[in-house]
Design a protein around this motif. Structure first.
Motif, PDB file in Angstrom:
ATOM      1  N   ASP A 161      -5.400   6.265 -10.881  1.00 54.90           N
ATOM      2  CA  ASP A 161      -4.259   5.575 -10.646  1.00 54.90           C
ATOM      3  C   ASP A 161      -3.500   4.724 -10.351  1.00 54.90           C
ATOM      4  OD1 ASP A 161      -3.282   8.773  -9.872  1.00 54.90           O
ATOM      5  OD2 ASP A 161      -4.312   8.234  -7.343  1.00 54.90           O
ATOM      6  N   VAL A 162      -4.489   3.454 -10.770  1.00 53.55           N
ATOM      7  CA  VAL A 162      -3.970   1.978 -10.972  1.00 53.55           C
ATOM      8  C   VAL A 162      -3.027   2.493 -12.174  1.00 53.55           C
ATOM      9  CG1 VAL A 162      -5.639  -0.179 -12.015  1.00 53.55           C
ATOM     10  CG2 VAL A 162      -6.764   1.082  -9.464  1.00 53.55           C
ATOM     11  N   VAL A 163      -4.116   2.637 -13.319  1.00 49.78           N
ATOM     12  CA  VAL A 163      -2.807   3.041 -14.427  1.00 49.78           C
ATOM     13  C   VAL A 163      -1.896   3.507 -14.124  1.00 49.78           C
ATOM     14  CG1 VAL A 163      -2.690   3.201 -16.878  1.00 49.78           C
ATOM     15  CG2 VAL A 163      -5.044   2.846 -15.478  1.00 49.78           C
ATOM     16  N   MET A 194      -3.475  -7.237 -10.084  1.00 52.36           N
ATOM     17  CA  MET A 194      -3.114  -6.307  -9.732  1.00 52.36           C
ATOM     18  C   MET A 194      -4.878  -6.066  -9.234  1.00 52.36           C
ATOM     19  SD  MET A 194      -1.818  -2.444 -11.072  1.00 52.36           S
ATOM     20  CE  MET A 194      -1.461  -0.930  -9.759  1.00 52.36           C
ATOM     21  N   GLU A 195      -4.795  -5.634  -7.176  1.00 51.46           N
ATOM     22  CA  GLU A 195      -5.567  -5.528  -6.666  1.00 51.46           C
ATOM     23  C   GLU A 195      -6.424  -4.316  -6.327  1.00 51.46           C
ATOM     24  OE1 GLU A 195      -7.981  -7.953  -2.400  1.00 51.46           O
ATOM     25  OE2 GLU A 195      -5.918  -7.589  -2.847  1.00 51.46           O
ATOM     26  N   THR A 196      -7.303  -3.588  -6.128  1.00 53.18           N
ATOM     27  CA  THR A 196      -7.837  -2.698  -5.994  1.00 53.18           C
ATOM     28  C   THR A 196      -9.358  -2.769  -5.181  1.00 53.18           C
ATOM     29  OG1 THR A 196      -9.512  -2.855  -7.530  1.00 53.18           O
ATOM     30  CG2 THR A 196      -7.308  -1.771  -8.660  1.00 53.18           C
ATOM     31  N   SER A 256     -18.923   0.617  -4.140  1.00 54.53           N
ATOM     32  CA  SER A 256     -20.126   1.295  -3.733  1.00 54.53           C
ATOM     33  C   SER A 256     -19.885   2.897  -3.926  1.00 54.53           C
ATOM     34  CB  SER A 256     -21.081   1.544  -4.426  1.00 54.53           C
ATOM     35  OG  SER A 256     -21.645  -0.228  -4.380  1.00 54.53           O
ATOM     36  N   GLU A 257     -18.985   2.625  -2.123  1.00 53.70           N
ATOM     37  CA  GLU A 257     -18.710   4.259  -1.364  1.00 53.70           C
ATOM     38  C   GLU A 257     -17.704   5.252  -1.610  1.00 53.70           C
ATOM     39  OE1 GLU A 257     -21.814   0.927   0.171  1.00 53.70           O
ATOM     40  OE2 GLU A 257     -19.999   1.155  -0.428  1.00 53.70           O
ATOM     41  N   GLY A 258     -17.079   4.544  -2.260  1.00 51.14           N
ATOM     42  CA  GLY A 258     -15.586   5.053  -2.823  1.00 51.14           C
ATOM     43  C   GLY A 258     -14.220   4.277  -3.113  1.00 51.14           C
ATOM     44  N   PHE A 259     -13.648   4.925  -3.758  1.00 48.40           N
ATOM     45  CA  PHE A 259     -12.161   4.005  -4.000  1.00 48.40           C
ATOM     46  C   PHE A 259     -11.429   4.498  -3.100  1.00 48.40           C
ATOM     47  CE2 PHE A 259     -10.755   2.399  -8.094  1.00 48.40           C
ATOM     48  CZ  PHE A 259      -9.121   1.634  -8.075  1.00 48.40           C
ATOM     49  N   PHE A 260     -10.158   3.089  -2.859  1.00 47.72           N
ATOM     50  CA  PHE A 260      -9.749   3.235  -1.354  1.00 47.72           C
ATOM     51  C   PHE A 260      -8.253   2.856  -1.667  1.00 47.72           C
ATOM     52  CE2 PHE A 260     -13.762   2.479   0.359  1.00 47.72           C
ATOM     53  CZ  PHE A 260     -14.662   3.331  -0.004  1.00 47.72           C
ATOM     54  N   GLY A 261      -8.599   1.889  -2.251  1.00 52.60           N
ATOM     55  CA  GLY A 261      -7.263   1.388  -1.706  1.00 52.60           C
ATOM     56  C   GLY A 261      -6.176   0.881  -3.515  1.00 52.60           C
ATOM     57  N   ILE A 262      -4.776   1.114  -3.442  1.00 51.63           N
ATOM     58  CA  ILE A 262      -4.368   0.060  -4.599  1.00 51.63           C
ATOM     59  C   ILE A 262      -3.060  -1.094  -4.719  1.00 51.63           C
ATOM     60  CG2 ILE A 262      -3.540   0.675  -7.068  1.00 51.63           C
ATOM     61  CD1 ILE A 262      -4.764   2.940  -7.081  1.00 51.63           C
ATOM     62  N   GLN A 263      -3.299  -1.788  -5.255  1.00 51.91           N
ATOM     63  CA  GLN A 263      -1.807  -2.807  -4.595  1.00 51.91           C
ATOM     64  C   GLN A 263      -0.672  -2.248  -5.448  1.00 51.91           C
ATOM     65  OE1 GLN A 263      -1.904  -6.982  -5.932  1.00 51.91           O
ATOM     66  NE2 GLN A 263       0.157  -7.573  -5.377  1.00 51.91           N
ATOM     67  N   ASP A 264       0.203  -1.439  -5.145  1.00 57.54           N
ATOM     68  CA  ASP A 264       1.020  -0.411  -5.547  1.00 57.54           C
ATOM     69  C   ASP A 264       2.317  -1.542  -5.412  1.00 57.54           C
ATOM     70  OD1 ASP A 264       1.921   0.135  -3.011  1.00 57.54           O
ATOM     71  OD2 ASP A 264       3.065   1.453  -2.623  1.00 57.54           O
ATOM     72  N   ASP A 265       2.808  -2.062  -5.264  1.00 62.94           N
ATOM     73  CA  ASP A 265       3.991  -2.914  -5.488  1.00 62.94           C
ATOM     74  C   ASP A 265       3.628  -4.554  -5.379  1.00 62.94           C
ATOM     75  OD1 ASP A 265       5.944  -4.336  -4.851  1.00 62.94           O
ATOM     76  OD2 ASP A 265       6.638  -3.864  -3.173  1.00 62.94           O
ATOM     77  N   PRO A 266       3.601  -5.083  -6.427  1.00 60.33           N
ATOM     78  CA  PRO A 266       3.527  -6.653  -7.098  1.00 60.33           C
ATOM     79  C   PRO A 266       4.520  -7.600  -6.009  1.00 60.33           C
ATOM     80  CG  PRO A 266       4.879  -5.533  -9.132  1.00 60.33           C
ATOM     81  CD  PRO A 266       5.166  -4.426  -8.065  1.00 60.33           C
ATOM     82  N   ALA A 267       5.556  -6.743  -5.304  1.00 65.36           N
ATOM     83  CA  ALA A 267       5.199  -7.640  -4.556  1.00 65.36           C
ATOM     84  C   ALA A 267       4.886  -7.880  -3.348  1.00 65.36           C
ATOM     85  CB  ALA A 267       7.187  -7.547  -4.756  1.00 65.36           C
ATOM     86  N   ASP A 268       4.147  -7.418  -2.901  1.00 69.50           N
ATOM     87  CA  ASP A 268       3.108  -6.976  -1.862  1.00 69.50           C
ATOM     88  C   ASP A 268       1.711  -7.373  -2.394  1.00 69.50           C
ATOM     89  OD1 ASP A 268       2.271  -6.553   0.900  1.00 69.50           O
ATOM     90  OD2 ASP A 268       3.566  -5.004   0.957  1.00 69.50           O
ATOM     91  N   LYS A 269       1.181  -8.134  -1.189  1.00 69.03           N
ATOM     92  CA  LYS A 269      -0.149  -8.394  -1.611  1.00 69.03           C
ATOM     93  C   LYS A 269      -0.924  -7.079  -0.501  1.00 69.03           C
ATOM     94  CE  LYS A 269      -0.372 -13.092  -2.652  1.00 69.03           C
ATOM     95  NZ  LYS A 269      -0.729 -14.372  -2.034  1.00 69.03           N
TER      96      LYS A 269
END
Length: 497
Positions: free
Chosen positions: A126-128, A272-274, A278-291
């Motif tokens: 999903d990051v990609v 791009m922040e993610t 170790s416990e899981g993958f939870f969040g992705i920065q989906d908007d470059p203008a929003d941190k």
């Protein structure tokens, strides 16, 4: 057509699916909970906690306690010994050695095949997907990705069972096709000695067409600096002219941003922040203008949130913007209502977007000031902007009251560019923290309770040397930023010679 042009349409279906995050957050999470409970109903944990009779969230809460690692470690150790159907169906062969803290005591987080596929790898894909959606001119697949990883070792000598950094487990089990578009070699990526690995990565990657980077900012910067030494170049785009994005996570990027922007001057560079742990993958920065990051709601992760300072726990659809919450997760790796240790604040609930505000155990509240990591990061960023300084690493802890009832916060900071006037830097930081945190401001009023903070400059490589002394150099290990205890800072000060 470029390879990226061929790959891009493969993500079109996922782009449409992700649109449900904007309007159907509660539905997605209720479906995840029903799936997890149904899948695990015949496990030992599922039978003990009445999963077969669980009809919804209210039943789930009624029959399941909140867990920390201490409550689950007995079951996890049985799983590591080879027992099946304990916390999740079947035998779990892979265990991520937790790097969320620098304590000597390690945690071993189960990583099931379902967790790999439906949490960790799904997050990476999903990051990609989101990056390509936001950057239609990207050519990232026309070159290679530099992906940093840790190391692993046999688990209790059981065949095929491994324990180590999550990144190493991901590399070990990754689709072989991905190895065609990544560097370094698998052998180099899994080396345990970071100093040897850093040099080998730099040499292997230097003459490749690297277009993207993935890893923890601190360790990636160390690798890139070594490569610049070897290449004799000044800027990274002189080595890799097609570099375009750094996918980063693990620690806050704020202290490192200026150093990366000095190293990579190309206007085409993206960050791009993610939020992957170790416990899981939870969040992705989906908007470059929003941190802030988009909370990923259709993975094998069900979320709950405990309002800090209270016993109130709510599901996703009960959160409010601006409040500080400790995050609980239930996942297909067998973690049930598990207190992960991170705190978050939501900036939006349609869709659900958030930022990591700190750690449940990474704060200073020795005198009622309730200073959290987000306050520290913002304060340092502002002080650096004003004084043109650059912070590489830092930690802070209280100096407890003396016989005159005097107390303060003590900051140990390693600067990559020291301020000309350290006292001015300290004054700016102290004032900004008061502006950001009313509790800190109240305790600092007229120096009655809390005195002006103190900054001790750290020698070069102090924090790396400290991590190395604990066998934690490289991988996903990180320095504790804030602590109510002086254990870490006293060790560091003793080495600061």
């Amino acid at each position: 057509m470029s390879l990226t042009g061929i790959v891009r349409p493969l993500f079109a279906k996922r782009w449409r699916e992700l649109e449900k995050h904007n309007t159907h957050g509660e539905q997605l999470q209720r479906e995840v909970l029903a799936h997890l409970v149904n899948k695990a109903k015949d496990t030992e944990y599922g039978r003990e906690h009445l999963f077969a009779a669980t009809k919804g969230y209210e039943d789930f809460v009624r029959n399941n306690p909140v867990n920390t690692y201490e409550e689950l470690k007995g079951d996890i150790d049985r799983m590591r010994q080879g027992e099946a159907d304990i916390l999740w169906p079947g035998r779990v062969k892979w265990y991520a050695k937790s790097s969320g803290t620098t304590n000597d005591k390690s945690k071993f987080i189960p990583v099931s095949p379902d967790g790999l596929k439906h949490v960790h790898y799904k997050g990476g894909a999903d990051v990609v997907a989101l990056y390509l959606r936001n950057n239609p001119k990207s050519r990232m697949f026309d070159g290679k990705g530099l992906i940093l990883g840790g190391s692993h070792a046999p688990n209790y000598n059981l065949p095929g069972s491994l324990v180590g950094d999550l990144s190493a487990i991901l590399i070990e089990n990754i689709n072989p096709i991905v190895n065609l578009v990544r560097v370094p070699s698998k052998q180099t990526a899994l080396l345990s000695d970071f100093e040897v690995k850093r040099d080998r990565i730099a040499r292997e990657a230097m003459n490749k067409n690297v277009t993207n980077l993935s890893g923890v900012p601190s360790w990636m910067l160390s690798v890139l600096n070594r490569m610049m030494e070897l290449s004799g170049k000044t800027h990274l785009e002189e080595v890799w002219p097609n570099i375009e994005v750094f996918f980063h996570g693990g620690v806050a990027f704020t202290p490192y941003r200026e150093q990366y922007e000095k190293l990579i001057t190309s206007p085409n560079m993206h960050y791009m922040e993610t939020y992957n742990a170790s416990e899981g993958f939870f969040g992705i920065q989906d908007d470059p203008a929003d941190k802030s990051m988009l909370l990923m709601l259709d993975y094998d992760v069900f979320y709950e949130f405990q309002e800090m300072g209270t016993d109130t726990i709510v599901p996703l659809w009960g959160v409010e913007k601006g409040k500080n919450y400790a995050m609980l997760i239930s996942t297909s790796c067998g973690l049930w209502r598990y207190m992960i240790g991170d705190t978050v604040q939501f900036t939006s609930t349609n869709p659900y977007k958030f930022f990591i505000s700190g750690r449940t155990k990474s704060f200073i509240n020795a005198f009622g000031e309730e200073l959290i990591v987000d306050n520290a990061e913002q304060g340092l960023k502002y002080a650096c902007e004003v004084t043109k300084a650059q912070v590489l690493e830092y930690t802070a802890a209280p100096v407890f009251m003396d016989q005159n009832a005097k107390c303060r916060h003590q900051w140990l900071i390693e600067f990559s560019k020291a301020p000309e006037d350290l006292q001015l830097f300290a004054d700016i930081l102290d004032r900004k923290l008061q502006e950001l945190n009313s509790d800190y401001e109240a305790k600092r009023f007229k120096d009655i309770t809390l005195q002006h903070l103190e900054i001790i400059p750290a020698r070069e490589n102090l924090f790396n040397d400290w991590l190395k002394s604990k066998g934690k150099l490289g991988g996903q290990h990180k320095v504790p930023r804030l602590s109510n205890s002086r254990e870490h800072i006293d060790q560091l000060i003793a080495m600061n010679k």
